[in-house]
Design a protein around this motif. Sequence first.
Motif, PDB file in Angstrom:
ATOM      1  N   ASN A 180       0.833  -1.209   0.000  1.00  0.00           N
ATOM      2  CA  ASN A 180       0.000   0.000   0.000  1.00  0.00           C
ATOM      3  C   ASN A 180       0.864   1.254   0.000  1.00  0.00           C
ATOM      4  O   ASN A 180       0.548   2.238  -0.667  1.00  0.00           O
ATOM      5  CB  ASN A 180      -0.938   0.023   1.205  1.00  0.00           C
TER       6      ASN A 180
ATOM      7  N   SER B   6       2.286   1.627  -3.578  1.00  0.00           N
ATOM      8  CA  SER B   6       1.302   1.825  -4.647  1.00  0.00           C
ATOM      9  C   SER B   6       0.438   3.068  -4.465  1.00  0.00           C
ATOM     10  O   SER B   6      -0.108   3.571  -5.445  1.00  0.00           O
ATOM     11  CB  SER B   6       0.413   0.589  -4.786  1.00  0.00           C
ATOM     12  N   SER B   7       0.324   3.588  -3.233  1.00  0.00           N
ATOM     13  CA  SER B   7      -0.539   4.763  -3.088  1.00  0.00           C
ATOM     14  C   SER B   7      -0.122   5.742  -1.992  1.00  0.00           C
ATOM     15  O   SER B   7      -0.154   6.941  -2.207  1.00  0.00           O
ATOM     16  CB  SER B   7      -1.993   4.335  -2.871  1.00  0.00           C
ATOM     17  N   TRP B   8       0.253   5.272  -0.835  1.00  0.00           N
ATOM     18  CA  TRP B   8       0.491   6.184   0.277  1.00  0.00           C
ATOM     19  C   TRP B   8       1.644   7.151   0.045  1.00  0.00           C
ATOM     20  O   TRP B   8       1.568   8.320   0.441  1.00  0.00           O
ATOM     21  CB  TRP B   8       0.757   5.411   1.564  1.00  0.00           C
TER      22      TRP B   8
END
Length: 97
Positions: free
Chosen positions: A29, A32-34
Amino acid sequence: ELKAVIEALKIIPENKKIELHSDSSYVLNGLSSWVEAWKKNGWKTSSKNAVANQDLWQELDELSSKFELSYQKVKGHSGDQYNEEVDSLAKKEAEKI
């Protein structure tokens, strides 16, 4: 787990296509996004707290930018051959400390 990915990326030649398999939602996570949100927020979480392990996340962000990364979540301790092998290696190394 962050350090393991960092050390792996350090030894892989740049500009390679890499599929990262991990049982760590934290790592996947984060990558990929944070990280993108943290950078926009001055390395603060959505609750305005400092990002834990910021130094490692910044290093990982810099390293990962040198590769074409994709991510695959694997279930931990479920018989995945490579996940079990990595867990075993990590335990052996931890015992040395």
